[in-house]
Design a protein around this motif. Structure first.
Motif, PDB file in Angstrom:
ATOM      1  N   LEU A  13      41.130  38.110  40.028  1.00  0.00           N
ATOM      2  CA  LEU A  13      39.892  37.341  39.891  1.00  0.00           C
ATOM      3  C   LEU A  13      38.767  38.087  40.608  1.00  0.00           C
ATOM      4  O   LEU A  13      38.868  38.358  41.812  1.00  0.00           O
ATOM      5  CB  LEU A  13      40.053  35.949  40.500  1.00  0.00           C
ATOM      6  N   PHE A  14      37.740  38.433  39.886  1.00  0.00           N
ATOM      7  CA  PHE A  14      36.572  39.090  40.464  1.00  0.00           C
ATOM      8  C   PHE A  14      35.425  38.094  40.568  1.00  0.00           C
ATOM      9  O   PHE A  14      35.250  37.256  39.686  1.00  0.00           O
ATOM     10  CB  PHE A  14      36.132  40.257  39.562  1.00  0.00           C
ATOM     11  N   GLY A  15      34.601  38.235  41.573  1.00  0.00           N
ATOM     12  CA  GLY A  15      33.405  37.410  41.648  1.00  0.00           C
ATOM     13  C   GLY A  15      32.804  37.458  43.042  1.00  0.00           C
ATOM     14  O   GLY A  15      33.423  36.983  44.001  1.00  0.00           O
ATOM     15  N   ALA A  16      31.633  38.067  43.163  1.00  0.00           N
ATOM     16  CA  ALA A  16      30.971  38.123  44.472  1.00  0.00           C
ATOM     17  C   ALA A  16      30.587  36.723  44.914  1.00  0.00           C
ATOM     18  O   ALA A  16      30.019  35.947  44.130  1.00  0.00           O
ATOM     19  CB  ALA A  16      29.734  39.019  44.397  1.00  0.00           C
ATOM     20  N   ALA A 112      46.218  37.714  47.664  1.00  0.00           N
ATOM     21  CA  ALA A 112      45.587  38.729  48.512  1.00  0.00           C
ATOM     22  C   ALA A 112      44.078  38.740  48.319  1.00  0.00           C
ATOM     23  O   ALA A 112      43.594  38.665  47.184  1.00  0.00           O
ATOM     24  CB  ALA A 112      46.157  40.110  48.195  1.00  0.00           C
ATOM     25  N   VAL A 113      43.367  38.833  49.435  1.00  0.00           N
ATOM     26  CA  VAL A 113      41.901  38.937  49.398  1.00  0.00           C
ATOM     27  C   VAL A 113      41.545  40.217  50.157  1.00  0.00           C
ATOM     28  O   VAL A 113      41.410  40.212  51.382  1.00  0.00           O
ATOM     29  CB  VAL A 113      41.233  37.707  50.056  1.00  0.00           C
ATOM     30  N   VAL A 148      42.178  38.227  44.787  1.00  0.00           N
ATOM     31  CA  VAL A 148      40.815  37.680  44.715  1.00  0.00           C
ATOM     32  C   VAL A 148      39.869  38.730  45.292  1.00  0.00           C
ATOM     33  O   VAL A 148      39.941  39.058  46.481  1.00  0.00           O
ATOM     34  CB  VAL A 148      40.747  36.355  45.517  1.00  0.00           C
ATOM     35  N   TYR A 149      39.037  39.300  44.427  1.00  0.00           N
ATOM     36  CA  TYR A 149      38.075  40.310  44.871  1.00  0.00           C
ATOM     37  C   TYR A 149      36.696  39.674  45.006  1.00  0.00           C
ATOM     38  O   TYR A 149      36.171  39.120  44.029  1.00  0.00           O
ATOM     39  CB  TYR A 149      37.996  41.458  43.854  1.00  0.00           C
ATOM     40  N   ARG A 214      29.147  47.984  45.983  1.00  0.00           N
ATOM     41  CA  ARG A 214      30.383  47.443  46.576  1.00  0.00           C
ATOM     42  C   ARG A 214      31.331  46.933  45.492  1.00  0.00           C
ATOM     43  O   ARG A 214      32.531  47.171  45.518  1.00  0.00           O
ATOM     44  CB  ARG A 214      30.029  46.279  47.515  1.00  0.00           C
ATOM     45  N   GLU A 215      30.786  46.207  44.541  1.00  0.00           N
ATOM     46  CA  GLU A 215      31.612  45.613  43.489  1.00  0.00           C
ATOM     47  C   GLU A 215      32.208  46.709  42.593  1.00  0.00           C
ATOM     48  O   GLU A 215      33.378  46.648  42.210  1.00  0.00           O
ATOM     49  CB  GLU A 215      30.753  44.654  42.670  1.00  0.00           C
ATOM     50  N   THR A 216      31.394  47.725  42.292  1.00  0.00           N
ATOM     51  CA  THR A 216      31.868  48.824  41.453  1.00  0.00           C
ATOM     52  C   THR A 216      32.995  49.570  42.164  1.00  0.00           C
ATOM     53  O   THR A 216      33.997  49.952  41.545  1.00  0.00           O
ATOM     54  CB  THR A 216      30.697  49.793  41.143  1.00  0.00           C
TER      55      THR A 216
END
Ligand code: NAD
Length: 384
Positions: A13-16, A112-113, A148-149, A214-216
Protein backbone atom coordinates in the motif's frame (compact mmCIF):
# COMPACT_ATOMS: atom_id res chain seq x y z
CA UNK A 1 12.57 -17.91 -23.17
CA UNK A 2 13.01 -20.62 -20.60
CA UNK A 3 12.97 -19.75 -16.93
CA UNK A 4 11.20 -20.42 -13.64
CA UNK A 5 10.15 -17.35 -11.66
CA UNK A 6 8.58 -17.14 -8.20
CA UNK A 7 6.48 -14.10 -7.29
CA UNK A 8 6.11 -13.61 -3.54
CA UNK A 9 2.60 -12.90 -2.24
CA UNK A 10 2.32 -9.61 -0.37
CA UNK A 11 -0.01 -6.61 -0.27
CA UNK A 12 1.69 -3.28 -0.91
CA UNK A 13 0.00 0.00 0.00
CA UNK A 14 1.49 3.32 -1.08
CA UNK A 15 0.30 6.71 0.07
CA UNK A 16 2.05 9.72 1.59
CA UNK A 17 0.43 10.65 4.90
CA UNK A 18 -1.75 7.53 4.87
CA UNK A 19 0.25 5.10 7.05
CA UNK A 20 -2.20 5.16 9.97
CA UNK A 21 -5.20 4.49 7.73
CA UNK A 22 -3.40 1.71 5.84
CA UNK A 23 -2.00 0.01 8.96
CA UNK A 24 -5.48 -0.01 10.55
CA UNK A 25 -6.95 -1.41 7.33
CA UNK A 26 -4.41 -4.24 7.19
CA UNK A 27 -4.72 -5.02 10.92
CA UNK A 28 -8.48 -5.38 10.44
CA UNK A 29 -8.06 -7.48 7.30
CA UNK A 30 -5.73 -9.83 9.21
CA UNK A 31 -8.20 -10.02 12.13
CA UNK A 32 -5.62 -8.69 14.62
CA UNK A 33 -6.72 -8.42 18.24
CA UNK A 34 -3.37 -8.01 19.97
CA UNK A 35 -0.71 -6.01 18.14
CA UNK A 36 2.98 -5.87 19.03
CA UNK A 37 4.76 -2.83 17.63
CA UNK A 38 8.48 -3.35 17.04
CA UNK A 39 10.40 -0.09 16.61
CA UNK A 40 13.56 1.44 18.06
CA UNK A 41 13.40 4.20 20.66
CA UNK A 42 14.56 6.63 17.96
CA UNK A 43 11.94 5.43 15.45
CA UNK A 44 9.10 5.40 17.99
CA UNK A 45 7.60 8.75 16.93
CA UNK A 46 7.18 7.35 13.39
CA UNK A 47 5.55 4.25 14.88
CA UNK A 48 3.18 6.29 17.00
CA UNK A 49 2.16 8.24 13.89
CA UNK A 50 1.60 5.03 11.93
CA UNK A 51 -0.43 3.41 14.69
CA UNK A 52 -2.76 6.22 15.71
CA UNK A 53 -5.77 4.28 14.36
CA UNK A 54 -4.84 0.85 15.78
CA UNK A 55 -4.65 -0.47 19.36
CA UNK A 56 -1.16 -1.58 20.35
CA UNK A 57 -0.97 -4.26 23.06
CA UNK A 58 2.81 -4.23 23.38
CA UNK A 59 5.53 -1.76 22.42
CA UNK A 60 8.92 -3.41 21.93
CA UNK A 61 11.86 -1.04 21.38
CA UNK A 62 14.86 -3.26 22.06
CA UNK A 63 16.19 -3.16 18.47
CA UNK A 64 19.89 -3.82 17.73
CA UNK A 65 21.52 -3.72 14.28
CA UNK A 66 22.09 -7.13 12.63
CA UNK A 67 19.63 -8.84 15.03
CA UNK A 68 21.76 -10.49 17.74
CA UNK A 69 20.29 -13.88 18.75
CA UNK A 70 19.65 -12.75 22.34
CA UNK A 71 17.72 -9.69 21.09
CA UNK A 72 15.60 -12.01 18.94
CA UNK A 73 14.98 -14.38 21.86
CA UNK A 74 13.79 -11.52 24.08
CA UNK A 75 11.37 -10.28 21.43
CA UNK A 76 10.05 -13.80 20.76
CA UNK A 77 9.42 -14.36 24.48
CA UNK A 78 7.72 -10.98 24.83
CA UNK A 79 5.44 -11.81 21.87
CA UNK A 80 4.42 -15.22 23.16
CA UNK A 81 4.00 -14.07 26.79
CA UNK A 82 1.61 -11.35 25.58
CA UNK A 83 -0.34 -13.60 23.16
CA UNK A 84 0.46 -11.37 20.18
CA UNK A 85 -1.33 -12.11 16.89
CA UNK A 86 0.14 -9.35 14.65
CA UNK A 87 3.49 -7.56 14.53
CA UNK A 88 3.64 -4.06 13.09
CA UNK A 89 7.26 -3.01 12.60
CA UNK A 90 8.09 0.62 11.92
CA UNK A 91 11.67 1.60 11.05
CA UNK A 92 14.72 0.67 9.01
CA UNK A 93 16.11 -2.72 8.03
CA UNK A 94 17.28 -3.45 11.59
CA UNK A 95 13.75 -3.09 12.95
CA UNK A 96 12.22 -5.13 10.14
CA UNK A 97 14.92 -7.74 10.79
CA UNK A 98 13.84 -8.16 14.41
CA UNK A 99 10.18 -8.55 13.38
CA UNK A 100 11.27 -11.24 10.91
CA UNK A 101 13.21 -13.07 13.63
CA UNK A 102 10.01 -13.26 15.71
CA UNK A 103 7.93 -14.36 12.72
CA UNK A 104 10.48 -17.06 11.86
CA UNK A 105 9.84 -19.06 15.04
CA UNK A 106 6.27 -18.00 15.89
CA UNK A 107 4.60 -17.62 12.48
CA UNK A 108 3.01 -14.34 13.64
CA UNK A 109 2.23 -12.21 10.54
CA UNK A 110 3.94 -8.86 9.99
CA UNK A 111 2.75 -5.54 8.65
CA UNK A 112 5.91 -3.58 7.81
CA UNK A 113 6.17 0.20 7.67
CA UNK A 114 9.66 0.97 6.33
CA UNK A 115 11.37 4.28 7.02
CA UNK A 116 14.59 3.71 5.00
CA UNK A 117 15.33 2.28 1.54
CA UNK A 118 16.86 -1.01 2.82
CA UNK A 119 14.06 -3.10 1.31
CA UNK A 120 14.00 -5.94 3.85
CA UNK A 121 10.20 -5.58 4.01
CA UNK A 122 9.78 -7.06 0.52
CA UNK A 123 12.00 -10.13 0.90
CA UNK A 124 11.61 -13.54 2.54
CA UNK A 125 15.23 -13.35 3.76
CA UNK A 126 16.00 -13.29 7.49
CA UNK A 127 19.32 -12.58 9.24
CA UNK A 128 20.55 -13.35 12.76
CA UNK A 129 23.92 -12.71 14.41
CA UNK A 130 25.46 -15.13 16.89
CA UNK A 131 29.10 -15.36 18.02
CA UNK A 132 29.99 -12.48 15.69
CA UNK A 133 28.72 -14.41 12.68
CA UNK A 134 25.69 -13.28 10.70
CA UNK A 135 23.60 -16.12 9.31
CA UNK A 136 20.93 -15.52 6.71
CA UNK A 137 18.20 -17.81 5.47
CA UNK A 138 15.08 -17.84 3.33
CA UNK A 139 11.66 -18.63 4.78
CA UNK A 140 8.27 -17.43 3.54
CA UNK A 141 7.07 -17.03 7.16
CA UNK A 142 9.23 -13.90 7.48
CA UNK A 143 7.80 -12.16 4.41
CA UNK A 144 5.54 -9.39 5.75
CA UNK A 145 1.88 -9.97 4.85
CA UNK A 146 1.60 -6.29 3.95
CA UNK A 147 3.89 -3.33 3.45
CA UNK A 148 2.71 0.21 4.10
CA UNK A 149 4.82 2.85 2.36
CA UNK A 150 4.37 6.42 3.55
CA UNK A 151 7.02 8.79 2.19
CA UNK A 152 6.24 11.35 4.93
CA UNK A 153 7.86 8.97 7.43
CA UNK A 154 11.15 9.20 5.51
CA UNK A 155 11.39 13.01 5.40
CA UNK A 156 13.59 13.03 8.51
CA UNK A 157 16.15 10.60 7.07
CA UNK A 158 19.31 12.74 6.76
CA UNK A 159 20.74 13.18 3.25
CA UNK A 160 23.86 11.10 4.00
CA UNK A 161 21.75 8.16 5.26
CA UNK A 162 19.26 8.59 2.42
CA UNK A 163 22.10 8.44 -0.11
CA UNK A 164 23.76 5.39 1.45
CA UNK A 165 20.44 3.58 1.91
CA UNK A 166 19.29 4.55 -1.60
CA UNK A 167 22.52 3.24 -3.14
CA UNK A 168 22.03 0.05 -1.12
CA UNK A 169 18.69 -0.24 -2.94
CA UNK A 170 20.38 0.51 -6.28
CA UNK A 171 22.83 -2.31 -5.52
CA UNK A 172 19.87 -4.70 -5.11
CA UNK A 173 18.79 -3.76 -8.64
CA UNK A 174 22.26 -3.98 -10.19
CA UNK A 175 23.04 -7.37 -8.66
CA UNK A 176 19.64 -8.62 -9.87
CA UNK A 177 20.84 -8.10 -13.46
CA UNK A 178 23.43 -10.90 -13.12
CA UNK A 179 22.60 -12.84 -9.93
CA UNK A 180 22.22 -16.63 -10.04
CA UNK A 181 18.43 -16.60 -10.58
CA UNK A 182 18.30 -13.46 -12.77
CA UNK A 183 15.45 -13.79 -15.27
CA UNK A 184 13.55 -11.43 -17.60
CA UNK A 185 10.93 -10.61 -14.93
CA UNK A 186 13.26 -9.65 -12.10
CA UNK A 187 15.54 -7.84 -14.60
CA UNK A 188 12.59 -5.73 -15.77
CA UNK A 189 11.68 -4.88 -12.17
CA UNK A 190 15.34 -4.06 -11.45
CA UNK A 191 15.58 -1.73 -14.46
CA UNK A 192 12.51 0.21 -13.36
CA UNK A 193 13.93 0.34 -9.84
CA UNK A 194 17.19 1.80 -11.19
CA UNK A 195 15.29 4.42 -13.17
CA UNK A 196 13.21 5.43 -10.14
CA UNK A 197 16.21 5.62 -7.79
CA UNK A 198 18.23 7.65 -10.32
CA UNK A 199 15.28 10.03 -10.49
CA UNK A 200 14.44 10.20 -6.78
CA UNK A 201 17.81 10.23 -4.99
CA UNK A 202 19.21 13.43 -6.58
CA UNK A 203 15.97 15.22 -5.68
CA UNK A 204 16.42 14.17 -2.04
CA UNK A 205 20.08 15.25 -2.02
CA UNK A 206 19.04 18.65 -3.41
CA UNK A 207 16.11 19.03 -1.03
CA UNK A 208 15.48 16.45 1.72
CA UNK A 209 11.89 17.70 2.08
CA UNK A 210 11.04 16.87 -1.57
CA UNK A 211 8.15 14.46 -1.04
CA UNK A 212 8.03 13.41 -4.70
CA UNK A 213 11.72 12.52 -4.55
CA UNK A 214 11.13 10.56 -1.34
CA UNK A 215 8.16 8.69 -2.78
CA UNK A 216 10.00 7.90 -6.03
CA UNK A 217 12.95 6.54 -4.05
CA UNK A 218 10.65 4.37 -1.88
CA UNK A 219 9.00 2.98 -5.02
CA UNK A 220 12.46 2.23 -6.44
CA UNK A 221 13.56 0.63 -3.16
CA UNK A 222 10.52 -1.66 -3.20
CA UNK A 223 11.20 -2.76 -6.79
CA UNK A 224 14.85 -3.25 -5.87
CA UNK A 225 13.97 -5.58 -3.03
CA UNK A 226 11.43 -7.56 -5.06
CA UNK A 227 13.92 -8.11 -7.88
CA UNK A 228 16.68 -9.00 -5.43
CA UNK A 229 14.50 -11.48 -3.50
CA UNK A 230 13.75 -13.22 -6.77
CA UNK A 231 17.20 -13.09 -8.41
CA UNK A 232 19.30 -13.92 -5.34
CA UNK A 233 22.66 -12.58 -4.22
CA UNK A 234 25.21 -11.75 -6.89
CA UNK A 235 28.87 -10.84 -6.50
CA UNK A 236 28.13 -7.44 -4.98
CA UNK A 237 26.07 -8.85 -2.11
CA UNK A 238 28.53 -11.65 -1.50
CA UNK A 239 31.34 -9.10 -1.11
CA UNK A 240 29.30 -6.80 1.14
CA UNK A 241 28.07 -9.70 3.29
CA UNK A 242 31.69 -10.63 4.04
CA UNK A 243 32.67 -7.01 4.71
CA UNK A 244 29.70 -6.45 7.04
CA UNK A 245 29.69 -9.85 8.73
CA UNK A 246 33.43 -10.37 9.27
CA UNK A 247 34.74 -6.81 9.54
CA UNK A 248 31.61 -5.19 10.98
CA UNK A 249 31.45 -2.45 8.33
CA UNK A 250 28.17 -0.47 8.26
CA UNK A 251 25.58 -2.00 5.94
CA UNK A 252 24.32 0.79 3.68
CA UNK A 253 27.63 2.70 3.41
CA UNK A 254 29.50 -0.47 2.46
CA UNK A 255 27.03 -1.22 -0.33
CA UNK A 256 27.18 2.36 -1.53
CA UNK A 257 30.99 2.30 -1.68
CA UNK A 258 31.50 -1.11 -3.29
CA UNK A 259 28.83 -0.87 -6.03
CA UNK A 260 30.82 0.98 -8.75
CA UNK A 261 33.77 -1.40 -8.34
CA UNK A 262 31.51 -4.38 -8.95
CA UNK A 263 29.99 -2.67 -11.99
CA UNK A 264 33.53 -2.03 -13.29
CA UNK A 265 34.44 -5.65 -12.59
CA UNK A 266 31.40 -7.43 -14.04
CA UNK A 267 30.21 -4.89 -16.63
CA UNK A 268 32.68 -5.71 -19.44
CA UNK A 269 31.78 -9.43 -19.13
CA UNK A 270 28.02 -8.71 -19.08
CA UNK A 271 27.40 -6.16 -21.87
CA UNK A 272 23.62 -6.76 -22.00
CA UNK A 273 23.26 -6.11 -18.28
CA UNK A 274 25.56 -3.09 -18.53
CA UNK A 275 23.52 -1.68 -21.43
CA UNK A 276 20.33 -2.17 -19.41
CA UNK A 277 21.87 -0.45 -16.40
CA UNK A 278 23.02 2.46 -18.58
CA UNK A 279 19.61 2.81 -20.22
CA UNK A 280 17.78 2.81 -16.89
CA UNK A 281 20.18 5.33 -15.31
CA UNK A 282 19.91 7.62 -18.33
CA UNK A 283 16.10 7.40 -18.20
CA UNK A 284 16.06 8.42 -14.54
CA UNK A 285 18.77 11.07 -14.33
CA UNK A 286 17.58 14.61 -14.97
CA UNK A 287 20.94 15.56 -16.51
CA UNK A 288 22.80 12.50 -17.70
CA UNK A 289 26.19 12.73 -19.41
CA UNK A 290 25.99 11.84 -23.11
CA UNK A 291 27.40 8.49 -24.16
CA UNK A 292 31.05 8.88 -25.23
CA UNK A 293 31.41 7.97 -28.92
CA UNK A 294 32.44 4.33 -29.19
CA UNK A 295 32.05 3.70 -25.44
CA UNK A 296 31.30 0.10 -24.48
CA UNK A 297 28.07 -0.43 -22.46
CA UNK A 298 30.10 -1.05 -19.28
CA UNK A 299 32.00 2.24 -19.68
CA UNK A 300 28.76 4.07 -20.34
CA UNK A 301 27.02 2.51 -17.32
CA UNK A 302 29.94 3.28 -15.07
CA UNK A 303 30.17 6.89 -16.27
CA UNK A 304 26.47 7.35 -15.48
CA UNK A 305 26.79 5.66 -12.09
CA UNK A 306 29.85 7.79 -11.24
CA UNK A 307 27.92 10.89 -12.29
CA UNK A 308 24.99 9.93 -10.04
CA UNK A 309 27.35 9.21 -7.14
CA UNK A 310 29.03 12.58 -7.66
CA UNK A 311 25.70 14.39 -7.59
CA UNK A 312 24.77 12.58 -4.40
CA UNK A 313 28.13 13.02 -2.63
CA UNK A 314 28.15 9.25 -2.15
CA UNK A 315 30.61 7.44 0.14
CA UNK A 316 33.80 6.63 -1.76
CA UNK A 317 36.33 4.67 0.30
CA UNK A 318 36.07 1.64 2.59
CA UNK A 319 38.93 2.98 4.72
CA UNK A 320 36.45 5.61 5.97
CA UNK A 321 34.41 2.78 7.53
CA UNK A 322 37.19 0.90 9.31
CA UNK A 323 38.40 -1.48 6.59
CA UNK A 324 42.21 -1.80 6.32
CA UNK A 325 44.83 -3.19 3.94
CA UNK A 326 45.54 -5.90 6.51
CA UNK A 327 41.92 -7.13 6.23
CA UNK A 328 42.18 -7.78 2.49
CA UNK A 329 43.70 -11.31 2.46
CA UNK A 330 41.01 -12.71 4.80
CA UNK A 331 38.27 -10.87 2.90
CA UNK A 332 39.50 -12.27 -0.43
CA UNK A 333 39.63 -15.78 0.95
CA UNK A 334 36.08 -15.55 2.30
CA UNK A 335 34.69 -13.89 -0.84
CA UNK A 336 36.20 -16.47 -3.21
CA UNK A 337 34.35 -19.22 -1.32
CA UNK A 338 30.96 -17.60 -2.00
CA UNK A 339 31.24 -16.00 -5.48
CA UNK A 340 28.35 -17.42 -7.55
CA UNK A 341 29.57 -19.88 -10.18
CA UNK A 342 27.46 -17.98 -12.72
CA UNK A 343 29.13 -14.60 -12.08
CA UNK A 344 29.85 -12.95 -15.45
CA UNK A 345 33.55 -12.23 -14.74
CA UNK A 346 35.79 -14.97 -13.37
CA UNK A 347 36.93 -14.11 -9.85
CA UNK A 348 40.51 -14.77 -8.74
CA UNK A 349 42.49 -13.90 -5.66
CA UNK A 350 44.27 -11.20 -7.63
CA UNK A 351 41.28 -9.49 -9.18
CA UNK A 352 39.10 -9.58 -6.05
CA UNK A 353 42.12 -8.29 -4.10
CA UNK A 354 42.50 -5.52 -6.67
CA UNK A 355 38.81 -4.64 -6.41
CA UNK A 356 39.03 -4.43 -2.62
CA UNK A 357 42.23 -2.36 -2.70
CA UNK A 358 40.62 0.10 -5.09
CA UNK A 359 37.46 0.29 -2.92
CA UNK A 360 39.58 0.66 0.22
CA UNK A 361 41.38 3.69 -1.18
CA UNK A 362 38.46 5.16 -3.14
CA UNK A 363 40.40 4.98 -6.40
CA UNK A 364 38.11 6.19 -9.17
CA UNK A 365 36.32 3.07 -10.44
CA UNK A 366 36.84 2.59 -14.16
CA UNK A 367 36.52 -0.41 -16.43
CA UNK A 368 40.20 0.15 -17.18
CA UNK A 369 41.11 -0.22 -13.50
CA UNK A 370 39.02 -3.41 -13.42
CA UNK A 371 40.95 -4.76 -16.39
CA UNK A 372 44.21 -3.91 -14.68
CA UNK A 373 43.00 -5.52 -11.49
CA UNK A 374 42.18 -8.64 -13.49
CA UNK A 375 45.80 -8.65 -14.57
CA UNK A 376 46.85 -8.27 -10.95
CA UNK A 377 48.19 -4.80 -11.62
CA UNK A 378 46.24 -2.70 -9.11
CA UNK A 379 48.40 -2.36 -6.03
CA UNK A 380 47.46 -0.26 -3.04
CA UNK A 381 44.62 1.28 -5.00
CA UNK A 382 47.19 2.95 -7.20
CA UNK A 383 45.57 3.23 -10.64
CA UNK A 384 43.21 5.82 -12.00
P1 NAD B 1 18.92 0.65 10.16
O1 NAD B 1 17.62 0.02 10.24
O2 NAD B 1 19.94 0.21 11.16
O3 NAD B 1 18.71 2.22 10.20
C1 NAD B 1 19.82 3.10 10.11
C2 NAD B 1 19.59 4.30 11.03
O4 NAD B 1 18.57 5.12 10.51
C3 NAD B 1 19.12 3.90 12.44
O5 NAD B 1 19.82 4.66 13.37
C4 NAD B 1 17.64 4.27 12.42
O6 NAD B 1 17.15 4.59 13.70
C5 NAD B 1 17.64 5.48 11.52
N1 NAD B 1 16.39 5.77 10.85
C6 NAD B 1 15.51 4.91 10.33
N2 NAD B 1 14.49 5.56 9.74
C7 NAD B 1 14.73 6.88 9.90
C8 NAD B 1 14.04 8.08 9.50
N3 NAD B 1 12.92 8.03 8.78
N4 NAD B 1 14.59 9.27 9.83
C9 NAD B 1 15.76 9.35 10.53
N5 NAD B 1 16.46 8.24 10.91
C10 NAD B 1 15.94 7.02 10.60
O7 NAD B 1 19.64 0.43 8.72
P2 NAD B 1 19.05 0.06 7.29
O8 NAD B 1 20.12 0.44 6.33
O9 NAD B 1 17.68 0.53 7.11
O10 NAD B 1 18.98 -1.53 7.37
C11 NAD B 1 20.15 -2.30 7.49
C12 NAD B 1 19.84 -3.66 8.04
O11 NAD B 1 18.83 -4.28 7.25
C13 NAD B 1 21.05 -4.59 8.00
O12 NAD B 1 21.08 -5.37 9.18
C14 NAD B 1 20.77 -5.45 6.78
O13 NAD B 1 21.41 -6.70 6.85
C15 NAD B 1 19.27 -5.56 6.82
N6 NAD B 1 18.67 -5.83 5.49
C16 NAD B 1 18.04 -7.01 5.35
C17 NAD B 1 17.45 -7.31 4.13
C18 NAD B 1 16.71 -8.61 3.98
O14 NAD B 1 16.17 -8.88 2.92
N7 NAD B 1 16.63 -9.42 5.01
C19 NAD B 1 17.52 -6.42 3.05
C20 NAD B 1 18.18 -5.21 3.25
C21 NAD B 1 18.75 -4.91 4.48
Amino acid sequence: MKFEHITLGQRVLFGAGRAAEHVAQEAARLGARNIMCITSEFERPFAEAALTLADVGLWHTDVVQHVPAETADKARKAASDAGIDLIVCVGGGSTTGLAKAVALTTGIPIVAVPTTYAGSEATNVWGLTENATKTTGVDDRVLPAAVVYDAELTLSLPVSLSVASGLNALAHCVDSLWAPRADPINQALAAEGIRALADGLPRIAADPSDLTGRETALYGAYLAAVSFASAGSGLHHKICHVLGGTFNLPHAETHATVLPYVVAFNGPAAPDAAARLAGALRAGLASAPAQEPGAEPAEDALALLNSLRGTLGAPTALRDYGFTEADIPEAVERILKVVPASNPAAATGENIGGLLRAALAGTEPTTRSAALAAAGAVQNGGTK
